[in-house]
Scaffold this motif. Structure first.
Motif, mmCIF file in Angstrom:
data_model
loop_
_atom_site.group_PDB
_atom_site.id
_atom_site.type_symbol
_atom_site.label_atom_id
_atom_site.label_comp_id
_atom_site.label_asym_id
_atom_site.label_seq_id
_atom_site.Cartn_x
_atom_site.Cartn_y
_atom_site.Cartn_z
ATOM 1 N N UNK A 33 0.839 -1.208 0.000
ATOM 2 C CA UNK A 33 0.000 0.000 0.000
ATOM 3 C C UNK A 33 0.870 1.252 0.000
ATOM 4 N N UNK A 34 1.887 1.278 0.845
ATOM 5 C CA UNK A 34 2.760 2.452 0.913
ATOM 6 C C UNK A 34 3.511 2.674 -0.403
ATOM 7 N N UNK A 35 3.861 1.590 -1.074
ATOM 8 C CA UNK A 35 4.544 1.735 -2.370
ATOM 9 C C UNK A 35 3.649 2.434 -3.391
ATOM 10 N N UNK A 36 2.335 2.230 -3.312
ATOM 11 C CA UNK A 36 1.430 2.909 -4.246
ATOM 12 C C UNK A 36 1.432 4.414 -4.010
ATOM 13 N N UNK A 37 1.885 4.840 -2.830
ATOM 14 C CA UNK A 37 1.936 6.260 -2.489
ATOM 15 C C UNK A 37 3.335 6.842 -2.711
ATOM 16 N N UNK A 38 4.229 6.027 -3.266
ATOM 17 C CA UNK A 38 5.599 6.466 -3.562
ATOM 18 C C UNK A 38 6.332 7.019 -2.349
ATOM 19 N N UNK A 39 6.217 6.317 -1.221
ATOM 20 C CA UNK A 39 6.932 6.756 -0.027
ATOM 21 C C UNK A 39 8.432 6.537 -0.211
ATOM 22 N N UNK A 40 9.200 7.229 0.610
ATOM 23 C CA UNK A 40 10.653 7.043 0.600
ATOM 24 C C UNK A 40 10.994 5.972 1.626
ATOM 25 N N UNK A 41 11.693 4.927 1.177
ATOM 26 C CA UNK A 41 12.075 3.819 2.052
ATOM 27 C C UNK A 41 13.480 4.032 2.588
ATOM 28 N N UNK A 42 13.634 3.838 3.885
ATOM 29 C CA UNK A 42 14.960 3.771 4.492
ATOM 30 C C UNK A 42 15.394 2.307 4.526
ATOM 31 N N UNK A 43 14.453 1.420 4.936
ATOM 32 C CA UNK A 43 14.704 -0.023 4.994
ATOM 33 C C UNK A 43 13.451 -0.739 4.505
ATOM 34 N N UNK A 44 13.595 -1.525 3.459
ATOM 35 C CA UNK A 44 12.494 -2.371 2.983
ATOM 36 C C UNK A 44 12.246 -3.461 4.030
ATOM 37 N N UNK A 45 11.084 -4.123 3.998
ATOM 38 C CA UNK A 45 10.812 -5.166 4.992
ATOM 39 C C UNK A 45 11.938 -6.187 5.083
ATOM 40 N N UNK A 46 12.383 -6.429 6.326
ATOM 41 C CA UNK A 46 13.453 -7.393 6.566
ATOM 42 C C UNK A 46 13.200 -8.136 7.870
ATOM 43 N N UNK A 47 13.575 -9.401 7.874
ATOM 44 C CA UNK A 47 13.419 -10.250 9.052
ATOM 45 C C UNK A 47 14.539 -9.940 10.033
ATOM 46 N N UNK A 48 14.160 -9.611 11.263
ATOM 47 C CA UNK A 48 15.144 -9.313 12.310
ATOM 48 C C UNK A 48 15.046 -10.308 13.462
ATOM 49 N N UNK A 49 14.641 -11.508 13.151
ATOM 50 C CA UNK A 49 14.579 -12.550 14.163
ATOM 51 C C UNK A 49 13.254 -12.590 14.901
ATOM 52 N N UNK A 50 12.968 -11.576 15.695
ATOM 53 C CA UNK A 50 11.727 -11.553 16.470
ATOM 54 C C UNK A 50 10.543 -11.024 15.670
ATOM 55 N N UNK A 51 10.846 -10.464 14.496
ATOM 56 C CA UNK A 51 9.790 -9.911 13.670
ATOM 57 C C UNK A 51 10.350 -9.358 12.371
ATOM 58 N N UNK A 52 9.433 -8.863 11.568
ATOM 59 C CA UNK A 52 9.796 -8.242 10.298
ATOM 60 C C UNK A 52 9.603 -6.738 10.469
ATOM 61 N N UNK A 53 10.613 -5.980 10.094
ATOM 62 C CA UNK A 53 10.602 -4.535 10.275
ATOM 63 C C UNK A 53 10.852 -3.845 8.933
ATOM 64 N N UNK A 54 10.287 -2.664 8.779
ATOM 65 C CA UNK A 54 10.555 -1.812 7.624
ATOM 66 C C UNK A 54 10.497 -0.372 8.111
ATOM 67 N N UNK A 55 11.223 0.494 7.431
ATOM 68 C CA UNK A 55 11.223 1.902 7.828
ATOM 69 C C UNK A 55 11.041 2.786 6.603
ATOM 70 N N UNK A 56 10.080 3.694 6.703
ATOM 71 C CA UNK A 56 9.858 4.710 5.685
ATOM 72 C C UNK A 56 10.150 6.072 6.309
ATOM 73 N N UNK A 57 10.234 7.073 5.460
ATOM 74 C CA UNK A 57 10.531 8.420 5.916
ATOM 75 C C UNK A 57 9.354 9.316 5.539
ATOM 76 N N UNK A 58 8.776 9.989 6.549
ATOM 77 C CA UNK A 58 7.639 10.862 6.263
ATOM 78 C C UNK A 58 8.125 12.158 5.597
ATOM 79 N N UNK A 59 7.225 12.988 5.089
ATOM 80 C CA UNK A 59 7.635 14.194 4.362
ATOM 81 C C UNK A 59 8.492 15.170 5.167
#
Length: 121
Positions: free
Chosen positions: A77-103
């Motif tokens: 969904x966020x990709x359809x809004x052309x957000x800026x990604x710092x970290x795409x979804x990645x497995x970090x052991x206890x969970x999957x994390x991703x980071x985007x940057x707001x305007x």
């Protein structure tokens, strides 16, 4: 004395309308009668501030975290809004994390914890 309950966060912005729209569109936020965003029972207040720059200079000082059930669906969904990604979804052991940057340059994380994380609480 009753324990205080965290119920909202304020983000100061030089362009609050743009920032509110970004969070509303990206995270299906409802808007209350005061223009604040309801993010699943947690309030996000975005207001005009003259004491902040257009872009934060310390984006990691505070990070807005969103718990999601399906991180790939949320990321799509966020990709359809052309957000800026710092970290795409990645497995970090206890969970999957991703980071985007707001305007305004703030970091925003998506977090999908694995079931075993909750089993060990």
């Amino acid at each position: 004395m009753a324990r205080p309950v965290l119920n909202s966060m304020l983000l100061g912005s030089s362009d609050p309308d743009r920032l509110k729209a970004w969070y509303r569109d990206g995270f299906q936020a409802e808007t209350d009668g005061y223009g604040n965003l309801d993010l699943g029972g947690f309030g996000l207040v975005v207001e005009q501030r003259d004491d902040v720059d257009a872009k934060t200079i310390e984006p990691g000082r505070h990070i807005v975290n969103f718990a999601v059930d399906d991180i790939e669906q949320a990321a799509a969904h966020l990709r359809t809004l052309n957000v800026q990604w710092l970290v795409e979804p990645e497995d970090r052991g206890i969970g999957i994390f991703a980071t985007v940057i707001d305007p305004d340059g703030n970091y925003v994380q998506l977090i999908q914890m694995k079931p075993e994380y909750y089993a060990n609480k």
